[in-house]
Design a protein around this motif. Sequence first.
Motif, PDB file in Angstrom:
ATOM      1  N   LEU A 164       0.799  -1.229   0.000  1.00 22.41           N
ATOM      2  CA  LEU A 164       0.000   0.000   0.000  1.00 22.41           C
ATOM      3  C   LEU A 164       0.825   1.269   0.000  1.00 22.41           C
ATOM      4  CD1 LEU A 164      -2.829  -0.914   2.551  1.00 22.41           C
ATOM      5  CD2 LEU A 164      -2.972  -0.882   0.053  1.00 22.41           C
ATOM      6  N   PHE A 165       1.978   1.234   0.695  1.00 23.75           N
ATOM      7  CA  PHE A 165       2.737   2.474   0.909  1.00 23.75           C
ATOM      8  C   PHE A 165       4.193   2.357   0.463  1.00 23.75           C
ATOM      9  CE2 PHE A 165      -0.513   2.211   4.331  1.00 23.75           C
ATOM     10  CZ  PHE A 165      -1.325   3.258   3.903  1.00 23.75           C
ATOM     11  N   ALA A 166       4.483   1.371  -0.392  1.00 23.45           N
ATOM     12  CA  ALA A 166       5.823   1.189  -0.963  1.00 23.45           C
ATOM     13  C   ALA A 166       6.885   0.984   0.099  1.00 23.45           C
ATOM     14  CB  ALA A 166       6.183   2.381  -1.851  1.00 23.45           C
ATOM     15  N   GLY A 167       6.483   0.488   1.286  1.00 25.21           N
ATOM     16  CA  GLY A 167       7.444   0.140   2.317  1.00 25.21           C
ATOM     17  C   GLY A 167       7.946   1.284   3.172  1.00 25.21           C
ATOM     18  N   ILE A 168       7.473   2.492   2.955  1.00 27.12           N
ATOM     19  CA  ILE A 168       7.942   3.637   3.749  1.00 27.12           C
ATOM     20  C   ILE A 168       7.258   3.631   5.114  1.00 27.12           C
ATOM     21  CG2 ILE A 168       8.327   4.997   1.659  1.00 27.12           C
ATOM     22  CD1 ILE A 168       5.764   6.553   2.368  1.00 27.12           C
ATOM     23  N   ASN A 169       7.690   4.504   5.992  1.00 28.96           N
ATOM     24  CA  ASN A 169       7.062   4.651   7.299  1.00 28.96           C
ATOM     25  C   ASN A 169       5.658   5.216   7.113  1.00 28.96           C
ATOM     26  OD1 ASN A 169       6.273   5.191   9.905  1.00 28.96           O
ATOM     27  ND2 ASN A 169       8.146   6.273  10.478  1.00 28.96           N
ATOM     28  N   SER A 170       4.652   4.357   7.300  1.00 32.10           N
ATOM     29  CA  SER A 170       3.266   4.760   7.034  1.00 32.10           C
ATOM     30  C   SER A 170       2.496   5.124   8.299  1.00 32.10           C
ATOM     31  CB  SER A 170       2.531   3.638   6.303  1.00 32.10           C
ATOM     32  OG  SER A 170       2.551   2.448   7.078  1.00 32.10           O
ATOM     33  N   VAL A 171       3.186   5.245   9.435  1.00 30.50           N
ATOM     34  CA  VAL A 171       2.518   5.605  10.688  1.00 30.50           C
ATOM     35  C   VAL A 171       1.849   6.966  10.515  1.00 30.50           C
ATOM     36  CG1 VAL A 171       2.854   6.176  13.116  1.00 30.50           C
ATOM     37  CG2 VAL A 171       4.056   4.231  12.117  1.00 30.50           C
ATOM     38  N   GLY A 172       0.582   7.031  10.847  1.00 30.07           N
ATOM     39  CA  GLY A 172      -0.192   8.249  10.679  1.00 30.07           C
ATOM     40  C   GLY A 172      -0.980   8.298   9.391  1.00 30.07           C
ATOM     41  N   ARG A 173      -0.671   7.410   8.445  1.00 28.66           N
ATOM     42  CA  ARG A 173      -1.410   7.381   7.184  1.00 28.66           C
ATOM     43  C   ARG A 173      -2.783   6.752   7.409  1.00 28.66           C
ATOM     44  NH1 ARG A 173       2.394   7.655   2.881  1.00 28.66           N
ATOM     45  NH2 ARG A 173       0.615   7.631   1.437  1.00 28.66           N
ATOM     46  N   ILE A 174      -3.666   6.946   6.449  1.00 29.32           N
ATOM     47  CA  ILE A 174      -5.035   6.436   6.540  1.00 29.32           C
ATOM     48  C   ILE A 174      -5.186   5.224   5.631  1.00 29.32           C
ATOM     49  CG2 ILE A 174      -7.474   6.950   6.200  1.00 29.32           C
ATOM     50  CD1 ILE A 174      -6.167   8.375   8.559  1.00 29.32           C
ATOM     51  N   LEU A 175      -5.792   4.190   6.167  1.00 31.39           N
ATOM     52  CA  LEU A 175      -6.064   2.962   5.425  1.00 31.39           C
ATOM     53  C   LEU A 175      -7.575   2.771   5.372  1.00 31.39           C
ATOM     54  CD1 LEU A 175      -4.207  -0.392   5.706  1.00 31.39           C
ATOM     55  CD2 LEU A 175      -6.677  -0.377   5.847  1.00 31.39           C
ATOM     56  N   HIS A 176      -8.084   2.471   4.183  1.00 31.34           N
ATOM     57  CA  HIS A 176      -9.521   2.282   3.977  1.00 31.34           C
ATOM     58  C   HIS A 176      -9.841   0.789   4.003  1.00 31.34           C
ATOM     59  CE1 HIS A 176      -9.599   6.510   2.876  1.00 31.34           C
ATOM     60  NE2 HIS A 176      -8.651   6.262   1.968  1.00 31.34           N
ATOM     61  N   LEU A 177     -10.657   0.400   4.970  1.00 29.45           N
ATOM     62  CA  LEU A 177     -11.007  -1.005   5.145  1.00 29.45           C
ATOM     63  C   LEU A 177     -12.510  -1.133   5.330  1.00 29.45           C
ATOM     64  CD1 LEU A 177     -10.122  -3.994   5.692  1.00 29.45           C
ATOM     65  CD2 LEU A 177      -9.953  -3.367   8.106  1.00 29.45           C
ATOM     66  N   ASP A 178     -13.167  -1.823   4.393  1.00 30.81           N
ATOM     67  CA  ASP A 178     -14.609  -2.063   4.470  1.00 30.81           C
ATOM     68  C   ASP A 178     -15.399  -0.779   4.689  1.00 30.81           C
ATOM     69  OD1 ASP A 178     -14.418  -4.776   4.029  1.00 30.81           O
ATOM     70  OD2 ASP A 178     -14.328  -5.285   6.160  1.00 30.81           O
ATOM     71  N   GLY A 179     -14.996   0.273   3.978  1.00 32.18           N
ATOM     72  CA  GLY A 179     -15.740   1.531   4.043  1.00 32.18           C
ATOM     73  C   GLY A 179     -15.431   2.396   5.245  1.00 32.18           C
ATOM     74  N   HIS A 180     -14.442   2.029   6.042  1.00 29.37           N
ATOM     75  CA  HIS A 180     -14.068   2.831   7.208  1.00 29.37           C
ATOM     76  C   HIS A 180     -12.603   3.237   7.099  1.00 29.37           C
ATOM     77  CE1 HIS A 180     -17.834   1.880   9.344  1.00 29.37           C
ATOM     78  NE2 HIS A 180     -17.695   0.662   8.831  1.00 29.37           N
ATOM     79  N   ASP A 181     -12.285   4.390   7.660  1.00 27.63           N
ATOM     80  CA  ASP A 181     -10.921   4.891   7.650  1.00 27.63           C
ATOM     81  C   ASP A 181     -10.233   4.566   8.977  1.00 27.63           C
ATOM     82  OD1 ASP A 181     -11.375   5.922   5.154  1.00 27.63           O
ATOM     83  OD2 ASP A 181     -11.771   7.965   5.855  1.00 27.63           O
ATOM     84  N   TYR A 182      -9.031   4.025   8.877  1.00 28.53           N
ATOM     85  CA  TYR A 182      -8.255   3.679  10.061  1.00 28.53           C
ATOM     86  C   TYR A 182      -6.889   4.367   9.990  1.00 28.53           C
ATOM     87  CZ  TYR A 182     -11.646  -0.093  10.723  1.00 28.53           C
ATOM     88  OH  TYR A 182     -12.802  -0.812  10.912  1.00 28.53           O
ATOM     89  N   ARG A 183      -6.453   4.857  11.120  1.00 27.23           N
ATOM     90  CA  ARG A 183      -5.130   5.486  11.204  1.00 27.23           C
ATOM     91  C   ARG A 183      -4.089   4.421  11.555  1.00 27.23           C
ATOM     92  NH1 ARG A 183      -2.671   7.456  15.700  1.00 27.23           N
ATOM     93  NH2 ARG A 183      -4.671   7.382  16.818  1.00 27.23           N
ATOM     94  N   VAL A 184      -3.061   4.327  10.739  1.00 23.96           N
ATOM     95  CA  VAL A 184      -2.000   3.352  10.974  1.00 23.96           C
ATOM     96  C   VAL A 184      -1.153   3.807  12.161  1.00 23.96           C
ATOM     97  CG1 VAL A 184       0.037   2.222  10.008  1.00 23.96           C
ATOM     98  CG2 VAL A 184      -1.937   2.678   8.542  1.00 23.96           C
ATOM     99  N   VAL A 185      -1.017   2.938  13.170  1.00 24.03           N
ATOM    100  CA  VAL A 185      -0.200   3.266  14.342  1.00 24.03           C
ATOM    101  C   VAL A 185       1.108   2.477  14.369  1.00 24.03           C
ATOM    102  CG1 VAL A 185      -2.158   3.956  15.757  1.00 24.03           C
ATOM    103  CG2 VAL A 185      -1.422   1.557  15.765  1.00 24.03           C
TER     104      VAL A 185
END
Length: 440
Positions: A164-185
């Motif tokens: 999803l994020f090409a392996g970079i530090n994705s902490v704080g990015r938003i991931l869309h799962l089943d119609g809901h937004d989740y913040r990557v911790v």
Amino acid sequence: MFSYYLQLALHSFRRSPGLTALMVIIMGIGVAASMTTYAVFRAVSGDPLPDKSAQLFVPQIDNAGPQNGSTRNHLPDALTYTDAMALMQAKAGTRQTAVYPITGHIEPSDGLQQRPFSANGYAAYADFFAMFDVPFQYGHGWSSGDDDRHTNVIAISSRLNQRLFAGINSVGRILHLDGHDYRVVGVIHDWNPQPRFFDVNNGFSFGGAPDYYLPFTRAIDLHISSNGNNNCSGSAKPVTPGWDGWLRSECVWVSLWVELPHVTAVQRYQRLLSDYAAEQQRHGRFQWASNVRLFDLNGWLDHEGVVPPETKVSVLVAGGFLLVCLVNTVGLLLAKIMRRAGEVGVRRALGASRGHIYAQFLVEAAAIGVAGGLLGLLLTAVGMHGTALLFEPGVARLARLTAGLVGLTVWVAVSATVLAGLYPAWRAARVQPSWQLKSQ
């Protein structure tokens, strides 16, 4: 003296190459068969958390009664939501987590030219990561406060992060799962214990790493059902329809793990389980004597029968085959050595002791063992690719030719051949030089 005995062994090999090659082949095949099956058995029966397994426990409560004879020892493989939440709220362990498998569809964003795809994960509590020593590449797990607030946070695998994020530090990015937004911790760093001890009751003991983890409380809010076993047979079926009816039912589907650091804590938790079951009995929920168990990690794996029976049978068969190879090697070594009785008689007449003769032929047997071990290594490497013919693909993939297995293969070959050479060497050492000289 060792180098001299080795020179004698090489000279003997050149005089009878066919017989020597036959012994090497026999030992190589026997060792390869035993090491290949052992590699599979070791992979599936190892302790997945050797540093903490003695502190991790699974509580079980019989909520179906003695008539439920289909479960192991009349105990279900999981807990009801009601029981799991009651034990979680008791907070009787240093750490505790309820967990169950889930699945969802991830919708790539940020202009990625990807279609939504399915991913497998788990709903768990914050203690999950510290309890099981989950390593993080970036960030960390969520906090207990996120559990209490039912926050939309997520921890993802490094594989999913790469996709999803090409392996970079994705902490704080938003991931869309089943119609809901989740913040990557956090991004988990290649963590996939085998067997997957925290989910063996759902049949997910072996396989690829999970893609993500969500807070248990948030998963319940969103009515995310279990992707594992949902035992709702008989009277356990929900009385009322819908999600709330399922949560209040006697269906078992939630796994619970607690960390208990010492014997006193274990005893205290066992009393808690017994008291809780007795209380449920007094309230009329259970119509039978309380039946509770507290399994440690390895005891739980044994209870669930994680090691496939075919691996145990294969190890026994391979061990028997290696024994047959040893017996044949004993016969061949004996024939080879006794053909050299005249040579032994001359050496004895020239002053060689029985110990010298004994050492000479044991070195020769060890040299055959080294050659057999090297051949066994080659055949073991080939056998690793054939394990899928005997075992399930998830189990077969675990067998690897590690450095430890390389050393063990050679050691087994040398030890087995030296063991096979004990009797022939003893017979050679007992040769009477006077008889051999007269016969010459």
